[in-house]
Motif scaffolding. Structure first.
Motif, PDB file in Angstrom:
ATOM      1  N   ASN A   1      10.974  13.236 -92.823  1.00  9.76           N
ATOM      2  CA  ASN A   1      10.917  13.351 -94.280  1.00  9.76           C
ATOM      3  C   ASN A   1      12.168  14.097 -94.763  1.00  9.76           C
ATOM      4  N   ALA A   2      13.205  13.349 -95.112  1.00 17.14           N
ATOM      5  CA  ALA A   2      14.467  13.955 -95.560  1.00 17.14           C
ATOM      6  C   ALA A   2      14.892  13.321 -96.875  1.00 17.14           C
ATOM      7  N   GLU A   3      15.617  14.087 -97.675  1.00 22.26           N
ATOM      8  CA  GLU A   3      16.044  13.602 -98.979  1.00 22.26           C
ATOM      9  C   GLU A   3      17.480  14.017 -99.274  1.00 22.26           C
ATOM     10  N   THR A   4      18.134  13.237-100.136  1.00 22.62           N
ATOM     11  CA  THR A   4      19.460  13.593-100.624  1.00 22.62           C
ATOM     12  C   THR A   4      19.305  14.422-101.894  1.00 22.62           C
ATOM     13  N   GLY A   5      20.423  14.855-102.444  1.00 23.40           N
ATOM     14  CA  GLY A   5      20.427  15.490-103.754  1.00 23.40           C
ATOM     15  C   GLY A   5      20.243  14.447-104.839  1.00 23.40           C
ATOM     16  N   TYR A   6      20.066  14.907-106.061  1.00 23.32           N
ATOM     17  CA  TYR A   6      19.826  14.025-107.211  1.00 23.32           C
ATOM     18  C   TYR A   6      21.132  13.613-107.859  1.00 23.32           C
ATOM     19  N   LYS A   7      21.127  12.402-108.434  1.00 25.12           N
ATOM     20  CA  LYS A   7      22.332  11.890-109.086  1.00 25.12           C
ATOM     21  C   LYS A   7      21.950  10.894-110.177  1.00 25.12           C
ATOM     22  N   SER A   8      22.666  10.949-111.290  1.00 21.81           N
ATOM     23  CA  SER A   8      22.512   9.949-112.336  1.00 21.81           C
ATOM     24  C   SER A   8      23.293   8.712-111.914  1.00 21.81           C
ATOM     25  N   LEU A   9      22.703   7.538-112.099  1.00 19.04           N
ATOM     26  CA  LEU A   9      23.335   6.289-111.679  1.00 19.04           C
ATOM     27  C   LEU A   9      23.805   5.441-112.847  1.00 19.04           C
ATOM     28  N   GLY A  10      23.549   5.886-114.080  1.00 25.85           N
ATOM     29  CA  GLY A  10      23.855   5.047-115.226  1.00 25.85           C
ATOM     30  C   GLY A  10      22.871   3.890-115.288  1.00 25.85           C
ATOM     31  N   SER A  11      23.229   2.856-116.026  1.00 22.78           N
ATOM     32  CA  SER A  11      22.352   1.694-116.176  1.00 22.78           C
ATOM     33  C   SER A  11      22.919   0.485-115.452  1.00 22.78           C
ATOM     34  N   GLY A  12      22.034  -0.334-114.909  1.00 25.95           N
ATOM     35  CA  GLY A  12      22.452  -1.584-114.289  1.00 25.95           C
ATOM     36  C   GLY A  12      21.905  -1.766-112.898  1.00 25.95           C
ATOM     37  N   THR A  13      22.358  -2.806-112.250  1.00 24.21           N
ATOM     38  CA  THR A  13      21.920  -3.104-110.892  1.00 24.21           C
ATOM     39  C   THR A  13      22.583  -2.142-109.919  1.00 24.21           C
ATOM     40  N   ARG A  14      21.785  -1.532-109.084  1.00 23.20           N
ATOM     41  CA  ARG A  14      22.272  -0.608-108.056  1.00 23.20           C
ATOM     42  C   ARG A  14      21.718  -1.058-106.710  1.00 23.20           C
ATOM     43  N   TYR A  15      22.399  -0.639-105.642  1.00 23.92           N
ATOM     44  CA  TYR A  15      22.041  -1.088-104.299  1.00 23.92           C
ATOM     45  C   TYR A  15      21.760   0.096-103.389  1.00 23.92           C
ATOM     46  N   LEU A  16      20.659   0.024-102.688  1.00 22.59           N
ATOM     47  CA  LEU A  16      20.344   0.944-101.610  1.00 22.59           C
ATOM     48  C   LEU A  16      20.808   0.263-100.337  1.00 22.59           C
ATOM     49  N   LYS A  17      21.714   0.902 -99.619  1.00 18.25           N
ATOM     50  CA  LYS A  17      22.253   0.328 -98.379  1.00 18.25           C
ATOM     51  C   LYS A  17      22.111   1.347 -97.265  1.00 18.25           C
ATOM     52  N   GLY A  18      21.924   0.860 -96.052  1.00 17.87           N
ATOM     53  CA  GLY A  18      21.800   1.792 -94.950  1.00 17.87           C
ATOM     54  C   GLY A  18      22.043   1.150 -93.604  1.00 17.87           C
ATOM     55  N   THR A  19      22.333   2.011 -92.634  1.00 18.58           N
ATOM     56  CA  THR A  19      22.492   1.613 -91.240  1.00 18.58           C
ATOM     57  C   THR A  19      21.751   2.629 -90.383  1.00 18.58           C
ATOM     58  N   GLY A  20      20.856   2.150 -89.546  1.00 17.38           N
ATOM     59  CA  GLY A  20      20.140   3.047 -88.650  1.00 17.38           C
ATOM     60  C   GLY A  20      21.059   3.557 -87.553  1.00 17.38           C
ATOM     61  N   SER A  21      20.955   4.832 -87.239  1.00 18.31           N
ATOM     62  CA  SER A  21      21.780   5.385 -86.168  1.00 18.31           C
ATOM     63  C   SER A  21      20.961   5.873 -84.981  1.00 18.31           C
ATOM     64  N   SER A  22      19.661   6.103 -85.194  1.00 21.49           N
ATOM     65  CA  SER A  22      18.786   6.518 -84.100  1.00 21.49           C
ATOM     66  C   SER A  22      17.339   6.258 -84.494  1.00 21.49           C
ATOM     67  N   GLY A  23      16.563   5.686 -83.604  1.00 20.22           N
ATOM     68  CA  GLY A  23      15.157   5.424 -83.912  1.00 20.22           C
ATOM     69  C   GLY A  23      15.002   4.427 -85.041  1.00 20.22           C
ATOM     70  N   SER A  24      13.949   4.599 -85.823  1.00 24.14           N
ATOM     71  CA  SER A  24      13.693   3.688 -86.942  1.00 24.14           C
ATOM     72  C   SER A  24      13.025   4.444 -88.084  1.00 24.14           C
ATOM     73  N   GLY A  25      12.994   3.808 -89.236  1.00 22.40           N
ATOM     74  CA  GLY A  25      12.347   4.420 -90.394  1.00 22.40           C
ATOM     75  C   GLY A  25      12.592   3.614 -91.647  1.00 22.40           C
TER      76      GLY A  25
ATOM     77  N   ALA B   1      19.565   7.833 -90.102  1.00 16.95           N
ATOM     78  CA  ALA B   1      20.224   6.703 -90.740  1.00 16.95           C
ATOM     79  C   ALA B   1      21.309   7.211 -91.681  1.00 16.95           C
ATOM     80  N   ASP B   2      22.311   6.365 -91.878  1.00 16.88           N
ATOM     81  CA  ASP B   2      23.342   6.604 -92.878  1.00 16.88           C
ATOM     82  C   ASP B   2      22.971   5.745 -94.078  1.00 16.88           C
ATOM     83  N   VAL B   3      22.772   6.369 -95.239  1.00 16.42           N
ATOM     84  CA  VAL B   3      22.285   5.650 -96.417  1.00 16.42           C
ATOM     85  C   VAL B   3      23.161   5.942 -97.619  1.00 16.42           C
TER      86      VAL B   3
END
Length: 125
Positions: free
Chosen positions: A37-61, A119-121
Motif C-alpha cells: 500500500n504505497a502512494e505518491t504525492g498529490y498533483k493537479s492535472l488540469g483538464s483532459g485525457t490523462r494516462y496512467l502508465k507503469g512497468t512492474g519491477s518486482s512481483g505484481s500488483g 513498480a515504476d508508475v
C-alpha cells in the motif's frame, strides 16, 4: 540559384523542420512505489485525457489513478495490473477543479501483492 528559388527552398526546409518536431507528453507524477500500500504525492492535472502508465519491477500488483474526494473516500479513475518486466497503460478524463471551484488533485496508489512488489508508475497527458 536565384533569390526566389532560395526563398522557396528555405521556406520549404523551415516548414519541414517545424512539422517534424514532435511534442512530448507532460509527466505530472512519476515515482517508484514498493509494498502492499504505497502512494505518491498529490498533483493537479488540469483538464483532459490523462494516462496512467507503469512497468512492474518486482512481483505484481495494481496501480490506480486516484481522484481526491472531499469528505468521501477517494475515487479510482482507472487502474492497471503490473507484474515484473511488464508494462501497461490506461486513460481517464481529469478535471481541473471540483464543483466548489477548488483545484482538483490526483495521485497514484500502488497495491502490491507483497512487501517487495514494486513498480515504476506515472501520470501523463
Amino acid at each position: 540559384m536565384n533569390l526566389t528559388k532560395k526563398v522557396l527552398t528555405f521556406g520549404f526546409a523551415a516548414t519541414v523542420l517545424l512539422t517534424s518536431v514532435s511534442t512530448s507528453a507532460t509527466t505530472y507524477i512519476s515515482s517508484s512505489l514498493t509494498g502492499t500500500n504505497a502512494e505518491t504525492g498529490y498533483k493537479s492535472l488540469g483538464s483532459g485525457t490523462r494516462y496512467l502508465k507503469g512497468t512492474g519491477s518486482s512481483g505484481s500488483g495494481n496501480a490506480y489513478a486516484m481522484k481526491i474526494v472531499k469528505f468521501f473516500p477517494d475515487k479510482a479513475m482507472t487502474s492497471i495490473s503490473l507484474s515484473s518486466g511488464n508494462s501497461a497503460s490506461s486513460s481517464f478524463t481529469a478535471v481541473s477543479s471540483t464543483d466548489d471551484g477548488i483545484t482538483q488533485s490526483y495521485y497514484i496508489r500502488w497495491n502490491g501483492s507483497s512487501s517487495k512488489a514494486a513498480a515504476d508508475v506515472k501520470l501523463t497527458d
